[in-house]
Write a protein that holds these residues in place. Sequence first.
Motif, PDB file in Angstrom:
ATOM      1  N   LEU C 163       0.834  -1.206   0.000  1.00  0.00           N
ATOM      2  CA  LEU C 163       0.000   0.000   0.000  1.00  0.00           C
ATOM      3  C   LEU C 163       0.865   1.250   0.000  1.00  0.00           C
ATOM      4  O   LEU C 163       0.467   2.281  -0.516  1.00  0.00           O
ATOM      5  CB  LEU C 163      -0.886   0.014   1.244  1.00  0.00           C
ATOM      6  N   LYS C 164       2.021   1.155   0.606  1.00  0.00           N
ATOM      7  CA  LYS C 164       2.810   2.349   0.863  1.00  0.00           C
ATOM      8  C   LYS C 164       4.279   2.090   0.570  1.00  0.00           C
ATOM      9  O   LYS C 164       4.829   1.088   1.014  1.00  0.00           O
ATOM     10  CB  LYS C 164       2.654   2.680   2.359  1.00  0.00           C
ATOM     11  N   ASN C 241      11.548  16.422  -2.457  1.00  0.00           N
ATOM     12  CA  ASN C 241      10.551  15.573  -1.798  1.00  0.00           C
ATOM     13  C   ASN C 241       9.432  15.346  -2.797  1.00  0.00           C
ATOM     14  O   ASN C 241       8.978  16.288  -3.436  1.00  0.00           O
ATOM     15  CB  ASN C 241       9.971  16.271  -0.568  1.00  0.00           C
ATOM     16  N   LEU C 243       5.644  13.303  -3.684  1.00  0.00           N
ATOM     17  CA  LEU C 243       4.501  12.424  -3.399  1.00  0.00           C
ATOM     18  C   LEU C 243       4.337  11.506  -4.597  1.00  0.00           C
ATOM     19  O   LEU C 243       4.349  11.968  -5.745  1.00  0.00           O
ATOM     20  CB  LEU C 243       3.223  13.244  -3.221  1.00  0.00           C
ATOM     21  N   ARG C 245       2.198   8.289  -6.626  1.00  0.00           N
ATOM     22  CA  ARG C 245       1.038   7.398  -6.773  1.00  0.00           C
ATOM     23  C   ARG C 245       1.400   6.316  -7.766  1.00  0.00           C
ATOM     24  O   ARG C 245       1.869   6.602  -8.867  1.00  0.00           O
ATOM     25  CB  ARG C 245      -0.177   8.176  -7.250  1.00  0.00           C
ATOM     26  N   LYS C 251       0.522   4.282  -2.586  1.00  0.00           N
ATOM     27  CA  LYS C 251       0.985   5.656  -2.463  1.00  0.00           C
ATOM     28  C   LYS C 251       2.420   5.629  -1.929  1.00  0.00           C
ATOM     29  O   LYS C 251       2.868   4.607  -1.385  1.00  0.00           O
ATOM     30  CB  LYS C 251       0.109   6.427  -1.468  1.00  0.00           C
ATOM     31  N   VAL C 253       6.255   8.176  -0.883  1.00  0.00           N
ATOM     32  CA  VAL C 253       7.059   9.392  -0.885  1.00  0.00           C
ATOM     33  C   VAL C 253       8.477   9.021  -1.265  1.00  0.00           C
ATOM     34  O   VAL C 253       8.965   7.944  -0.986  1.00  0.00           O
ATOM     35  CB  VAL C 253       7.076  10.115   0.488  1.00  0.00           C
ATOM     36  N   GLU C 255      12.460  10.757  -1.324  1.00  0.00           N
ATOM     37  CA  GLU C 255      13.313  11.845  -0.879  1.00  0.00           C
ATOM     38  C   GLU C 255      14.688  11.673  -1.446  1.00  0.00           C
ATOM     39  O   GLU C 255      15.241  10.579  -1.387  1.00  0.00           O
ATOM     40  CB  GLU C 255      13.549  11.720   0.609  1.00  0.00           C
TER      41      GLU C 255
ATOM     42  N   VAL D 166      12.021  15.250   8.322  1.00  0.00           N
ATOM     43  CA  VAL D 166      11.234  14.069   7.950  1.00  0.00           C
ATOM     44  C   VAL D 166      10.613  13.510   9.213  1.00  0.00           C
ATOM     45  O   VAL D 166      11.319  13.237  10.177  1.00  0.00           O
ATOM     46  CB  VAL D 166      12.119  12.996   7.288  1.00  0.00           C
ATOM     47  N   GLU D 168       7.681  10.676  10.797  1.00  0.00           N
ATOM     48  CA  GLU D 168       6.833   9.532  10.502  1.00  0.00           C
ATOM     49  C   GLU D 168       6.115   9.078  11.764  1.00  0.00           C
ATOM     50  O   GLU D 168       6.700   9.114  12.838  1.00  0.00           O
ATOM     51  CB  GLU D 168       7.680   8.340  10.029  1.00  0.00           C
ATOM     52  N   ASP D 226      -1.535  14.187   0.432  1.00  0.00           N
ATOM     53  CA  ASP D 226      -2.174  13.131  -0.350  1.00  0.00           C
ATOM     54  C   ASP D 226      -2.761  12.127   0.644  1.00  0.00           C
ATOM     55  O   ASP D 226      -2.032  11.291   1.185  1.00  0.00           O
ATOM     56  CB  ASP D 226      -1.113  12.472  -1.252  1.00  0.00           C
ATOM     57  N   LEU D 227      -4.059  12.241   0.908  1.00  0.00           N
ATOM     58  CA  LEU D 227      -4.709  11.391   1.910  1.00  0.00           C
ATOM     59  C   LEU D 227      -5.433  10.236   1.229  1.00  0.00           C
ATOM     60  O   LEU D 227      -6.047  10.407   0.177  1.00  0.00           O
ATOM     61  CB  LEU D 227      -5.714  12.201   2.734  1.00  0.00           C
ATOM     62  N   THR D 228      -5.396   9.070   1.845  1.00  0.00           N
ATOM     63  CA  THR D 228      -5.959   7.867   1.244  1.00  0.00           C
ATOM     64  C   THR D 228      -6.698   7.051   2.296  1.00  0.00           C
ATOM     65  O   THR D 228      -6.258   6.987   3.439  1.00  0.00           O
ATOM     66  CB  THR D 228      -4.821   6.978   0.681  1.00  0.00           C
ATOM     67  N   PHE D 230      -7.210   3.335   2.512  1.00  0.00           N
ATOM     68  CA  PHE D 230      -6.868   2.070   1.854  1.00  0.00           C
ATOM     69  C   PHE D 230      -7.912   0.985   2.130  1.00  0.00           C
ATOM     70  O   PHE D 230      -8.122   0.108   1.316  1.00  0.00           O
ATOM     71  CB  PHE D 230      -5.496   1.580   2.327  1.00  0.00           C
ATOM     72  N   ASP D 239      -4.271   6.779   5.765  1.00  0.00           N
ATOM     73  CA  ASP D 239      -2.880   6.987   5.336  1.00  0.00           C
ATOM     74  C   ASP D 239      -2.741   8.406   4.817  1.00  0.00           C
ATOM     75  O   ASP D 239      -3.684   8.947   4.230  1.00  0.00           O
ATOM     76  CB  ASP D 239      -2.512   6.017   4.217  1.00  0.00           C
ATOM     77  N   GLY D 240      -1.586   8.984   5.007  1.00  0.00           N
ATOM     78  CA  GLY D 240      -1.359  10.314   4.468  1.00  0.00           C
ATOM     79  C   GLY D 240       0.111  10.595   4.271  1.00  0.00           C
ATOM     80  O   GLY D 240       0.940  10.224   5.106  1.00  0.00           O
ATOM     81  N   ASN D 241       0.424  11.231   3.148  1.00  0.00           N
ATOM     82  CA  ASN D 241       1.775  11.705   2.860  1.00  0.00           C
ATOM     83  C   ASN D 241       1.684  13.201   2.626  1.00  0.00           C
ATOM     84  O   ASN D 241       0.801  13.658   1.902  1.00  0.00           O
ATOM     85  CB  ASN D 241       2.325  11.052   1.594  1.00  0.00           C
ATOM     86  N   VAL D 242       2.580  13.964   3.190  1.00  0.00           N
ATOM     87  CA  VAL D 242       2.476  15.414   3.130  1.00  0.00           C
ATOM     88  C   VAL D 242       3.831  16.044   2.806  1.00  0.00           C
ATOM     89  O   VAL D 242       4.835  15.679   3.423  1.00  0.00           O
ATOM     90  CB  VAL D 242       1.985  15.986   4.481  1.00  0.00           C
ATOM     91  N   LEU D 243       3.832  16.945   1.834  1.00  0.00           N
ATOM     92  CA  LEU D 243       5.001  17.785   1.598  1.00  0.00           C
ATOM     93  C   LEU D 243       4.897  18.995   2.513  1.00  0.00           C
ATOM     94  O   LEU D 243       3.834  19.616   2.598  1.00  0.00           O
ATOM     95  CB  LEU D 243       5.036  18.261   0.138  1.00  0.00           C
ATOM     96  N   VAL D 253       8.854  16.212   4.793  1.00  0.00           N
ATOM     97  CA  VAL D 253       7.749  15.301   4.497  1.00  0.00           C
ATOM     98  C   VAL D 253       7.234  14.735   5.805  1.00  0.00           C
ATOM     99  O   VAL D 253       7.969  14.548   6.763  1.00  0.00           O
ATOM    100  CB  VAL D 253       8.151  14.137   3.561  1.00  0.00           C
ATOM    101  N   GLU D 255       4.606  11.600   7.245  1.00  0.00           N
ATOM    102  CA  GLU D 255       3.850  10.398   6.908  1.00  0.00           C
ATOM    103  C   GLU D 255       3.085   9.924   8.113  1.00  0.00           C
ATOM    104  O   GLU D 255       3.660   9.865   9.206  1.00  0.00           O
ATOM    105  CB  GLU D 255       4.818   9.261   6.663  1.00  0.00           C
ATOM    106  N   ALA D 256       1.866   9.499   7.928  1.00  0.00           N
ATOM    107  CA  ALA D 256       1.101   8.943   9.044  1.00  0.00           C
ATOM    108  C   ALA D 256       0.246   7.788   8.563  1.00  0.00           C
ATOM    109  O   ALA D 256      -0.956   7.908   8.411  1.00  0.00           O
ATOM    110  CB  ALA D 256       0.248  10.026   9.688  1.00  0.00           C
ATOM    111  N   PRO D 257       0.877   6.661   8.303  1.00  0.00           N
ATOM    112  CA  PRO D 257       0.106   5.512   7.857  1.00  0.00           C
ATOM    113  C   PRO D 257      -0.510   4.771   9.040  1.00  0.00           C
ATOM    114  O   PRO D 257       0.153   4.526  10.038  1.00  0.00           O
ATOM    115  CB  PRO D 257       1.152   4.625   7.183  1.00  0.00           C
TER     116      PRO D 257
END
Lengths: 263, 263, 263, 263
Positions: C163-164, C241, C243, C245, C251, C253, C255, D166, D168, D226-228, D230, D239-243, D253, D255-257
């Motif tokens: 997934l990631k 950095n 993102l 898909r 999804k 990232v 770096e 970074v 996580e 970019d929020l998902t 899953f 899940d989310g990835n953020v710049l 960046v 990340e919070a999966p």
Amino acid sequence: MNLPRKLRMGMVGGGRGAFIGAVHRMAARLDGEIELVAGCFSADPAKSRASGADLHLDPARVYGTYEEMVARESALPADQRIDFVSIVTRNNTHFPVAKAFLEAGFHVVCDKPLCFSLAEGRKLREVVRRTGRVFALTHNYTGYPMVKEAREWVRTGRLGKLLKVVVEYPQGWLSTRLEATGQKQAAWRSDPKKSGAAGAMGDIGTHAENLAEYITGLKIHELAADLTAFVDGRPLDDDGNVLLRFEGGAKGVREAPRAAAPR
Amino acid sequence: MNLPRKLRMGMVGGGRGAFIGAVHRMAARLDGEIELVAGCFSADPAKSRASGADLHLDPARVYGTYEEMVARESALPADQRIDFVSIVTRNNTHFPVAKAFLEAGFHVVCDKPLCFSLAEGRKLREVVRRTGRVFALTHNYTGYPMVKEAREWVRTGRLGKLLKVVVEYPQGWLSTRLEATGQKQAAWRSDPKKSGAAGAMGDIGTHAENLAEYITGLKIHELAADLTAFVDGRPLDDDGNVLLRFEGGAKGVREAPRAAAPR
Amino acid sequence: MNLPRKLRMGMVGGGRGAFIGAVHRMAARLDGEIELVAGCFSADPAKSRASGADLHLDPARVYGTYEEMVARESALPADQRIDFVSIVTRNNTHFPVAKAFLEAGFHVVCDKPLCFSLAEGRKLREVVRRTGRVFALTHNYTGYPMVKEAREWVRTGRLGKLLKVVVEYPQGWLSTRLEATGQKQAAWRSDPKKSGAAGAMGDIGTHAENLAEYITGLKIHELAADLTAFVDGRPLDDDGNVLLRFEGGAKGVREAPRAAAPR
Amino acid sequence: MNLPRKLRMGMVGGGRGAFIGAVHRMAARLDGEIELVAGCFSADPAKSRASGADLHLDPARVYGTYEEMVARESALPADQRIDFVSIVTRNNTHFPVAKAFLEAGFHVVCDKPLCFSLAEGRKLREVVRRTGRVFALTHNYTGYPMVKEAREWVRTGRLGKLLKVVVEYPQGWLSTRLEATGQKQAAWRSDPKKSGAAGAMGDIGTHAENLAEYITGLKIHELAADLTAFVDGRPLDDDGNVLLRFEGGAKGVREAPRAAAPR
């Protein structure tokens, strides 16, 4: 764990400037089932009183000597007196303090190491048997979640039959002759009259030994040790390497360097 | 390193199914300054020939015995014969092969361990001194960048004066009685007649000893070892724990378990 | 892999002071199935000759220009001329060199990145299709055992459905304006005319992209990037950095900092 | 820290089956300066009473609603009533509970996230300013020694000027549709009416954001996320990835999966 009432705890040792007493108090507070109500926090009565005030205790229950504490707590009504005492003094007083409280009918929690000598340890065993009180020896690392998890891995067979056990406890704070500066923690730990026959091996090697046996469930039955005092003029070891043989055939090594890199 | 011409290398051992010969060949190829031109790759002449063909060698320089190789290479013109031989046979033949090449005037690179016995080692020292040839003993781990870096940290004082040295070489492939299945690598390493008096301690403990001395620059001068064969029926140790004392006062432990977890 | 004969390799680029040419040569030597026999190692003919001598090559097969190399190698008998050429020049010459060798019937191994621009890449695709020669693009990290193992974990389902995907390639050597000192590797990598439109993202971000797709078996189909030049006066990015898909819904990232901590 | 007397704490939320209330209680107990004396532990009065009994509280100070708690505590003498309240309810009730206590003159400690919506947050800011009470928002990770140490490294310049951040926060417990089983913690966190507009990003991404700003001392001023979700059928992101762009020019960046590997 929910008890019908909070347990009442006393403490001997652990006043201002001490180390492990605060750890015992934090551990006692964590689940909200124990309340510290009395103590003799120092051999110096003024320091004991000041320490009791820091802890918001009733001044009437802060004592100048442990003998006074035993006598006065014993005289209180059953619904007020302490249920148990936590002993967090230096190694050389564990035995007399524990004996006094046990013989007065109190349960005892005592910090490691057990006693000052093997002879004292045997006498203490006799007192515990005779009085029927609980005597608990604390090695605080067994409380860590990772240690519990490791023990569970062994217990449930996830690691298979254990053949080899390696245990290390590295420290660096005594890599210089800190005791010569008068630093309190270093001074008594480097003094055979207060610490006992072993230095690093007695103070932190006991933790390594405790963790090895606690996690594996195996008992050490033979060993060969190479103890060293790396720092000039230190009368007790600050490093030790030990070959271990466990009941059932496992082998191992234990290391307890205290003069490792400063950080 | 740029040499005026490529060096010509021969090899004894290292044919099909062998282990360390291929490592020596890869190491020799890496910088483009060495060319493999001759070899006796197996005690079985057909296998030696097949192995030479795998390596694109001239069949005229692939030999059936090391004695033949010594004789025929010595007879070649100086600008064709090998400059040195790499010996990658089992422990029990290191000495006679090395002696034959040294006495014929060739330089020798030999894989660890040195010899089969202390007596052989002493004789080899005498041959090297008498012939004046280069004799290099390879412990391949000293070539890793991290090992070089560690040695540099010690050498430049970045780690201060060394007091304690801990060295481990864990393996798991002999955690079952693999030699009973006929597996070639396991079979000779578990046979005292081919491997020598030591099992894991001789085979991989030598690497641990080599790394400890190479990185620290210190020499071991006393030790106490606890060797064990955990696998039933194995005549050589598959585990060892050692207390170490170094010249200059450092202490240490060495571990070389071969019956550790399978992976 | 045993081939019936060694393959004959040529090289364009990779002379004294170059970086990746030596890596290609080491990789080519490792299994003993490839022999370097010819090359044009520099745009400076004297440097090309000196580099060829370092490598023990026949001077007749060390060329001053790649056009000369194509012409002269094509004129050699089939059992002498190179089988393939390895291109290890700067990004802006990959296309013309590859085109010349492909059209003369030689196979090509080319270091990443593919070309200087998307337009060049499309033309190259057409040349490869027309000539039917092998064109291999090298991203050296795919050769590491850990990368192979990771890919196998994905392929065999050990990691479940992905997934990631998080991929990082941190460097620090361009954390100062090294190109201003005339350092060769820094200078061309910071020059859009030699390196192309992307800096760190093109040079090392391509490795991150390659590893992400190689290990996971997934294809990136959309991205949003935040590129930065942290070092004042640098015309190309030294940090990025992204993102990601992937086709199928994963999804991620990516770096690629090049101005990270110096070590 | 030694206070002249223990502080008296109340709690809203945190009854049987709750998660973060017990963490607040442990934190409050650790240094012995705070005593829990009152609470409304559940919207269900019977459950609130049972929870209060578990905690050895006086039944007279265990309330059925937070409104009752505000009224009754306000009516107590100053030397008995609580000094502050800890709010550990679900996100959608933080605002009304905090407002009621602040307006009655009590200080407030509230668990993250601040409120249910930006509008609520702005109203809360106004209430805090008007009442002049302390409002503390807890992100428990800032209490860890390693986090304090990291912040100190930044503050004292040990890491130099920060260019790249970074952060996580990986979790795996919501990698399946646990909320469909009725599991309480999963159910409300997956329900936009109770949790708010954000799922993983609001619940654990807030911790990542808090740690990034706390440790670095930098403020985020722009982001692209970019929020998902899953897991099929889940109305909030797992899940989310953020710049990230920070004031002063640093990039990052986050990340919070939450649907990462189960363990």
